[in-house]
Design a protein around this motif. Structure first.
Motif, PDB file in Angstrom:
ATOM      1  N   ASP A  33       1.065  -1.258   0.061  1.00 51.63           N
ATOM      2  CA  ASP A  33       0.110  -0.137  -0.042  1.00 51.63           C
ATOM      3  C   ASP A  33       0.872   1.178  -0.008  1.00 51.63           C
ATOM      4  OD1 ASP A  33      -2.571  -1.642   0.123  1.00 51.63           O
ATOM      5  OD2 ASP A  33      -2.814  -1.157   2.056  1.00 51.63           O
ATOM      6  N   MET A  34       1.917   1.093   0.641  1.00 53.10           N
ATOM      7  CA  MET A  34       2.847   2.549   0.871  1.00 53.10           C
ATOM      8  C   MET A  34       3.457   2.828  -0.538  1.00 53.10           C
ATOM      9  SD  MET A  34       4.456   1.900   4.754  1.00 53.10           S
ATOM     10  CE  MET A  34       5.730   3.188   4.463  1.00 53.10           C
ATOM     11  N   PHE A  35       3.957   1.701  -1.128  1.00 53.27           N
ATOM     12  CA  PHE A  35       4.303   1.832  -2.603  1.00 53.27           C
ATOM     13  C   PHE A  35       3.430   2.560  -3.419  1.00 53.27           C
ATOM     14  CE2 PHE A  35       8.209  -0.976  -1.557  1.00 53.27           C
ATOM     15  CZ  PHE A  35       8.980   0.103  -1.960  1.00 53.27           C
ATOM     16  N   GLU A  36       2.243   1.756  -3.465  1.00 52.99           N
ATOM     17  CA  GLU A  36       0.995   2.358  -4.361  1.00 52.99           C
ATOM     18  C   GLU A  36       0.877   3.794  -4.094  1.00 52.99           C
ATOM     19  OE1 GLU A  36      -2.465  -0.095  -4.679  1.00 52.99           O
ATOM     20  OE2 GLU A  36      -1.212  -1.882  -4.700  1.00 52.99           O
ATOM     21  N   THR A  37       0.746   3.981  -2.864  1.00 61.16           N
ATOM     22  CA  THR A  37       0.467   5.489  -2.292  1.00 61.16           C
ATOM     23  C   THR A  37       1.521   6.266  -2.701  1.00 61.16           C
ATOM     24  OG1 THR A  37      -0.751   4.428  -0.438  1.00 61.16           O
ATOM     25  CG2 THR A  37      -0.449   6.829  -0.259  1.00 61.16           C
ATOM     26  N   MET A  38       2.900   6.157  -2.464  1.00 56.08           N
ATOM     27  CA  MET A  38       3.954   6.855  -3.004  1.00 56.08           C
ATOM     28  C   MET A  38       4.094   7.354  -4.524  1.00 56.08           C
ATOM     29  SD  MET A  38       7.905   6.206  -2.111  1.00 56.08           S
ATOM     30  CE  MET A  38       8.275   5.412  -3.674  1.00 56.08           C
ATOM     31  N   TYR A  39       3.849   6.189  -5.154  1.00 56.05           N
ATOM     32  CA  TYR A  39       3.965   6.437  -6.649  1.00 56.05           C
ATOM     33  C   TYR A  39       2.780   7.295  -7.191  1.00 56.05           C
ATOM     34  CZ  TYR A  39       7.505   2.719  -6.964  1.00 56.05           C
ATOM     35  OH  TYR A  39       8.690   1.929  -6.919  1.00 56.05           O
ATOM     36  N   ASP A  40       1.675   6.979  -6.720  1.00 55.03           N
ATOM     37  CA  ASP A  40       0.467   7.791  -6.954  1.00 55.03           C
ATOM     38  C   ASP A  40       0.335   9.292  -6.688  1.00 55.03           C
ATOM     39  OD1 ASP A  40      -2.583   7.967  -7.782  1.00 55.03           O
ATOM     40  OD2 ASP A  40      -2.529   8.752  -5.624  1.00 55.03           O
ATOM     41  N   ALA A  41       1.307   9.582  -5.462  1.00 61.62           N
ATOM     42  CA  ALA A  41       1.603  11.064  -5.143  1.00 61.62           C
ATOM     43  C   ALA A  41       2.770  11.251  -5.735  1.00 61.62           C
ATOM     44  CB  ALA A  41       1.648  11.005  -3.534  1.00 61.62           C
ATOM     45  N   GLY A  43       5.876  10.645  -5.194  1.00 64.40           N
ATOM     46  CA  GLY A  43       6.740  11.111  -4.178  1.00 64.40           C
ATOM     47  C   GLY A  43       8.068   9.912  -4.267  1.00 64.40           C
ATOM     48  N   VAL A  44       8.997  10.154  -3.569  1.00 64.38           N
ATOM     49  CA  VAL A  44      10.456   9.301  -3.802  1.00 64.38           C
ATOM     50  C   VAL A  44      10.546   8.476  -2.397  1.00 64.38           C
ATOM     51  CG1 VAL A  44      11.507  10.776  -5.530  1.00 64.38           C
ATOM     52  CG2 VAL A  44      11.748  11.454  -3.341  1.00 64.38           C
ATOM     53  N   GLY A  45       9.686   8.998  -1.394  1.00 61.15           N
ATOM     54  CA  GLY A  45       9.827   8.216  -0.198  1.00 61.15           C
ATOM     55  C   GLY A  45       8.422   8.305   0.663  1.00 61.15           C
ATOM     56  N   LEU A  46       8.407   7.301   1.657  1.00 58.43           N
ATOM     57  CA  LEU A  46       7.271   7.533   2.272  1.00 58.43           C
ATOM     58  C   LEU A  46       7.240   6.730   3.962  1.00 58.43           C
ATOM     59  CD1 LEU A  46       3.921   8.660   2.128  1.00 58.43           C
ATOM     60  CD2 LEU A  46       3.462   6.179   1.646  1.00 58.43           C
ATOM     61  N   ALA A  47       6.991   7.273   4.977  1.00 56.28           N
ATOM     62  CA  ALA A  47       7.318   6.716   6.159  1.00 56.28           C
ATOM     63  C   ALA A  47       5.535   6.447   6.438  1.00 56.28           C
ATOM     64  CB  ALA A  47       7.594   7.724   7.146  1.00 56.28           C
ATOM     65  N   ALA A  48       5.600   5.291   7.264  1.00 51.09           N
ATOM     66  CA  ALA A  48       4.217   4.509   7.595  1.00 51.09           C
ATOM     67  C   ALA A  48       3.232   5.479   8.380  1.00 51.09           C
ATOM     68  CB  ALA A  48       4.549   3.180   8.211  1.00 51.09           C
ATOM     69  N   ASN A  49       3.955   6.479   9.177  1.00 46.99           N
ATOM     70  CA  ASN A  49       3.193   7.239   9.771  1.00 46.99           C
ATOM     71  C   ASN A  49       2.496   8.243   9.155  1.00 46.99           C
ATOM     72  OD1 ASN A  49       5.695   8.117   9.991  1.00 46.99           O
ATOM     73  ND2 ASN A  49       5.241   9.505  11.685  1.00 46.99           N
ATOM     74  N   GLN A  50       2.988   8.334   7.811  1.00 45.00           N
ATOM     75  CA  GLN A  50       2.378   9.568   6.784  1.00 45.00           C
ATOM     76  C   GLN A  50       0.997   8.874   6.269  1.00 45.00           C
ATOM     77  OE1 GLN A  50       6.079  10.321   4.461  1.00 45.00           O
ATOM     78  NE2 GLN A  50       5.107  12.225   4.119  1.00 45.00           N
ATOM     79  N   VAL A  59       9.423   3.493   2.872  1.00 37.47           N
ATOM     80  CA  VAL A  59       9.522   2.707   1.516  1.00 37.47           C
ATOM     81  C   VAL A  59      10.368   3.957   0.924  1.00 37.47           C
ATOM     82  CG1 VAL A  59       8.003   1.055   1.675  1.00 37.47           C
ATOM     83  CG2 VAL A  59       7.606   3.590   0.489  1.00 37.47           C
ATOM     84  N   MET A  60      11.282   3.726  -0.163  1.00 36.34           N
ATOM     85  CA  MET A  60      11.649   4.904  -0.894  1.00 36.34           C
ATOM     86  C   MET A  60      11.871   4.284  -2.181  1.00 36.34           C
ATOM     87  SD  MET A  60      15.150   5.628   1.013  1.00 36.34           S
ATOM     88  CE  MET A  60      16.284   6.137  -0.063  1.00 36.34           C
ATOM     89  N   ASP A  61      12.088   5.086  -3.087  1.00 35.18           N
ATOM     90  CA  ASP A  61      12.416   4.667  -4.614  1.00 35.18           C
ATOM     91  C   ASP A  61      12.939   6.106  -5.346  1.00 35.18           C
ATOM     92  OD1 ASP A  61      12.974   4.033  -7.200  1.00 35.18           O
ATOM     93  OD2 ASP A  61      11.150   2.832  -7.499  1.00 35.18           O
ATOM     94  N   THR A  62      14.154   6.318  -5.376  1.00 33.79           N
ATOM     95  CA  THR A  62      14.742   7.543  -5.880  1.00 33.79           C
ATOM     96  C   THR A  62      14.480   7.680  -7.352  1.00 33.79           C
ATOM     97  OG1 THR A  62      16.841   6.976  -5.233  1.00 33.79           O
ATOM     98  CG2 THR A  62      16.092   8.462  -3.729  1.00 33.79           C
ATOM     99  N   THR A  63      14.470   6.737  -8.112  1.00 34.54           N
ATOM    100  CA  THR A  63      14.304   6.593  -9.427  1.00 34.54           C
ATOM    101  C   THR A  63      13.228   5.840  -9.775  1.00 34.54           C
ATOM    102  OG1 THR A  63      15.658   4.872  -9.642  1.00 34.54           O
ATOM    103  CG2 THR A  63      16.822   6.801 -10.079  1.00 34.54           C
ATOM    104  N   CYS A  93       7.720  17.505   0.843  1.00 33.95           N
ATOM    105  CA  CYS A  93       7.114  16.379   1.595  1.00 33.95           C
ATOM    106  C   CYS A  93       5.693  16.256   1.391  1.00 33.95           C
ATOM    107  CB  CYS A  93       7.415  16.810   3.271  1.00 33.95           C
ATOM    108  SG  CYS A  93       6.621  15.718   4.186  1.00 33.95           S
ATOM    109  N   LEU A  94       5.239  15.166   1.090  1.00 38.45           N
ATOM    110  CA  LEU A  94       3.853  14.755   0.884  1.00 38.45           C
ATOM    111  C   LEU A  94       2.959  14.912   2.156  1.00 38.45           C
ATOM    112  CD1 LEU A  94       4.382  11.163  -0.916  1.00 38.45           C
ATOM    113  CD2 LEU A  94       4.035  13.405  -1.986  1.00 38.45           C
ATOM    114  N   SER A  95       3.441  15.401   3.303  1.00 38.62           N
ATOM    115  CA  SER A  95       2.727  15.549   4.378  1.00 38.62           C
ATOM    116  C   SER A  95       2.431  17.458   4.273  1.00 38.62           C
ATOM    117  CB  SER A  95       2.989  15.096   5.567  1.00 38.62           C
ATOM    118  OG  SER A  95       2.804  13.735   5.614  1.00 38.62           O
TER     119      SER A  95
END
Ligand code: ZN
Length: 168
Positions: A33-41, A43-50, A59-63, A93-95
């Motif tokens: 879910d975190m990857f799906e949410t991050m790619y949808d937004a 972003g290049v990184g996401l913390a669970a509390n976000q 999770v992160m994916d800088t490329t 920051c996505l937040s």
């Protein structure tokens, strides 16, 4: 499943998260879910509390391109064991939708964590991936990027953010 990204000043962003005891199916689902949410937004990184889950998973994916899927990282209970040098970068920051601020961080870091299979990993990151890691690690500790600013710089960033929020 794409989850809703929590925005500042939600208290889940300013509260330190809990360590993960067992890397199980529930964590596996969360990571997906975190990857799906991050790619949808975009972003290049996401913390669970976000996404409102107060545990130490990032999770992160800088490329974020299809031809470089090997740069997808899942880091559970991450810590920094060594830092070197300094680097300044204008971070987003996505937040904090729309806000970007210049933050100084370590240029090279050595980190320890568990991967998505619960196995211990050690990584060396430099430059942009190191910046993203430190930004997400801060999130897990209840620290946001404006907390990295002092005095008037912090006040200015908060004022700017409030204006951005009114507009949206
Ligand atoms: Zn962030």
């Amino acid at each position: 499943m794409i989850r809703k990204i929590v925005t500042y000043p939600d208290p889940v962003l300013t509260t330190p998260t809990q360590e993960v005891d067992v890397v199980d199916r529930e964590i596996e689902k969360l990571v997906k879910d975190m990857f799906e949410t991050m790619y949808d937004a975009e972003g290049v990184g996401l913390a669970a509390n976000q996404i409102g889950v107060p545990i130490k998973v990032m999770v992160m994916d800088t490329t974020p391109k299809e031809d470089a899927p090997d740069l997808k990282l899942v880091l559970i209970n991450p810590t920094i064991v060594h830092t070197e040098g300094k680097i300044k970068y204008k971070e987003g920051c996505l937040s904090f939708p729309g806000l970007s601020v210049e933050v100084e961080r370590a240029k090279r870091i050595k980190v320890k964590a568990l991967n998505e299979h619960g196995e211990p990993v050690e990584l060396e990151l430099e430059g942009f991936p190191a910046i993203v890691f430190q930004h997400e690690l801060d999130h897990l500790q209840g620290i946001t990027f404006i907390d990295r600013l002092k005095g008037w710089r912090r006040r200015l960033a908060l004022e700017k953010y409030k204006k951005l929020q009114k507009r949206s």
